[in-house]
Write a protein that holds these residues in place. Sequence first.
Motif, PDB file in Angstrom:
ATOM      1  N   LEU A  83      11.629  10.768  -9.017  1.00 33.10           N
ATOM      2  CA  LEU A  83      10.235  10.428  -9.483  1.00 33.10           C
ATOM      3  C   LEU A  83       9.432  10.811  -8.500  1.00 33.10           C
ATOM      4  O   LEU A  83       9.822  10.780  -7.083  1.00 33.10           O
ATOM      5  N   ALA A  84       8.264  11.283  -8.800  1.00 33.37           N
ATOM      6  CA  ALA A  84       7.167  11.565  -7.670  1.00 33.37           C
ATOM      7  C   ALA A  84       6.002  10.611  -8.123  1.00 33.37           C
ATOM      8  O   ALA A  84       5.625  10.501  -9.363  1.00 33.37           O
ATOM      9  N   PHE A  85       5.472   9.985  -7.298  1.00 33.39           N
ATOM     10  CA  PHE A  85       4.645   9.021  -7.338  1.00 33.39           C
ATOM     11  C   PHE A  85       3.282   9.476  -6.701  1.00 33.39           C
ATOM     12  O   PHE A  85       3.195   9.852  -5.446  1.00 33.39           O
ATOM     13  N   LYS A  86       2.216   9.397  -7.217  1.00 31.65           N
ATOM     14  CA  LYS A  86       0.630   9.891  -6.810  1.00 31.65           C
ATOM     15  C   LYS A  86      -0.271   8.550  -6.803  1.00 31.65           C
ATOM     16  O   LYS A  86      -0.633   8.263  -8.079  1.00 31.65           O
ATOM     17  N   GLY A  87      -0.677   8.012  -5.746  1.00 28.80           N
ATOM     18  CA  GLY A  87      -1.437   6.813  -5.785  1.00 28.80           C
ATOM     19  C   GLY A  87      -1.545   6.260  -4.520  1.00 28.80           C
ATOM     20  O   GLY A  87      -0.534   6.458  -3.683  1.00 28.80           O
ATOM     21  N   SER A  88      -1.798   5.068  -4.439  1.00 33.35           N
ATOM     22  CA  SER A  88      -2.058   4.260  -3.156  1.00 33.35           C
ATOM     23  C   SER A  88      -0.707   3.479  -3.022  1.00 33.35           C
ATOM     24  O   SER A  88       0.042   3.167  -4.120  1.00 33.35           O
ATOM     25  N   PHE A  89      -0.684   3.266  -1.877  1.00 31.04           N
ATOM     26  CA  PHE A  89       0.794   2.083  -1.503  1.00 31.04           C
ATOM     27  C   PHE A  89       0.636   0.805  -2.153  1.00 31.04           C
ATOM     28  O   PHE A  89       1.677   0.266  -3.156  1.00 31.04           O
ATOM     29  N   ARG A  90      -0.691   0.457  -2.555  1.00 29.21           N
ATOM     30  CA  ARG A  90      -0.759  -0.791  -3.347  1.00 29.21           C
ATOM     31  C   ARG A  90      -0.612  -0.733  -4.588  1.00 29.21           C
ATOM     32  O   ARG A  90      -0.130  -1.465  -5.221  1.00 29.21           O
ATOM     33  N   HIS A  91      -0.745   0.531  -5.234  1.00 27.76           N
ATOM     34  CA  HIS A  91      -0.486   0.848  -6.578  1.00 27.76           C
ATOM     35  C   HIS A  91       0.874   0.939  -6.872  1.00 27.76           C
ATOM     36  O   HIS A  91       1.442   0.542  -8.019  1.00 27.76           O
ATOM     37  N   PHE A  92       1.443   1.558  -5.717  1.00 28.39           N
ATOM     38  CA  PHE A  92       3.044   1.790  -5.927  1.00 28.39           C
ATOM     39  C   PHE A  92       3.602   0.485  -6.112  1.00 28.39           C
ATOM     40  O   PHE A  92       4.576   0.261  -6.966  1.00 28.39           O
ATOM     41  N   LEU A  93       3.260  -0.466  -5.114  1.00 25.60           N
ATOM     42  CA  LEU A  93       3.818  -2.124  -5.193  1.00 25.60           C
ATOM     43  C   LEU A  93       3.601  -2.910  -6.509  1.00 25.60           C
ATOM     44  O   LEU A  93       4.556  -3.411  -7.108  1.00 25.60           O
ATOM     45  N   LEU A  94       2.393  -2.523  -6.867  1.00 27.28           N
ATOM     46  CA  LEU A  94       1.986  -3.150  -8.328  1.00 27.28           C
ATOM     47  C   LEU A  94       2.800  -2.538  -9.434  1.00 27.28           C
ATOM     48  O   LEU A  94       3.209  -3.280 -10.535  1.00 27.28           O
ATOM     49  N   MET A  95       2.967  -1.385  -9.567  1.00 24.63           N
ATOM     50  CA  MET A  95       3.550  -0.506 -10.535  1.00 24.63           C
ATOM     51  C   MET A  95       5.133  -0.904 -10.586  1.00 24.63           C
ATOM     52  O   MET A  95       5.838  -1.543 -11.460  1.00 24.63           O
TER      53      MET A  95
END
Length: 111
Positions: A83-95
């Motif tokens: 996986l490649a994730f683009k977004g903030s760390f906060r959004h990473f934790l939420l997702m």
Amino acid sequence: MVIENLEMFLLKAKSKSHVMEILPYYSLRCCLVAQGERSFFSLSKNNVQVEHGATVADVVIEGSADDIMELLNGTKMRDVKGLAFKGSFRHFLLMDSLFTLVNRSERKEVS
């Protein structure tokens, strides 16, 4: 293929009040990308839905169809290597929390 599983995932998310509680008050637009197919959805405390015709996202998660399916089935994002994730760390934790909690069994195991 991904869109059908995403729709089932979002239906499960709506049915779990403890999951809806962690979602933000604002609308967070997300995009899953698997082999060129883009599936947009939005999350907020009041609504979780597929977004048809969307072109912009706050969060983008990209991987193979199998990787995205693993994610929708509850595998932690850090455990899906492709996986490649683009977004903030906060959004990473939420997702990551969202994918895990929606698919977690309601049953408690007794040891």
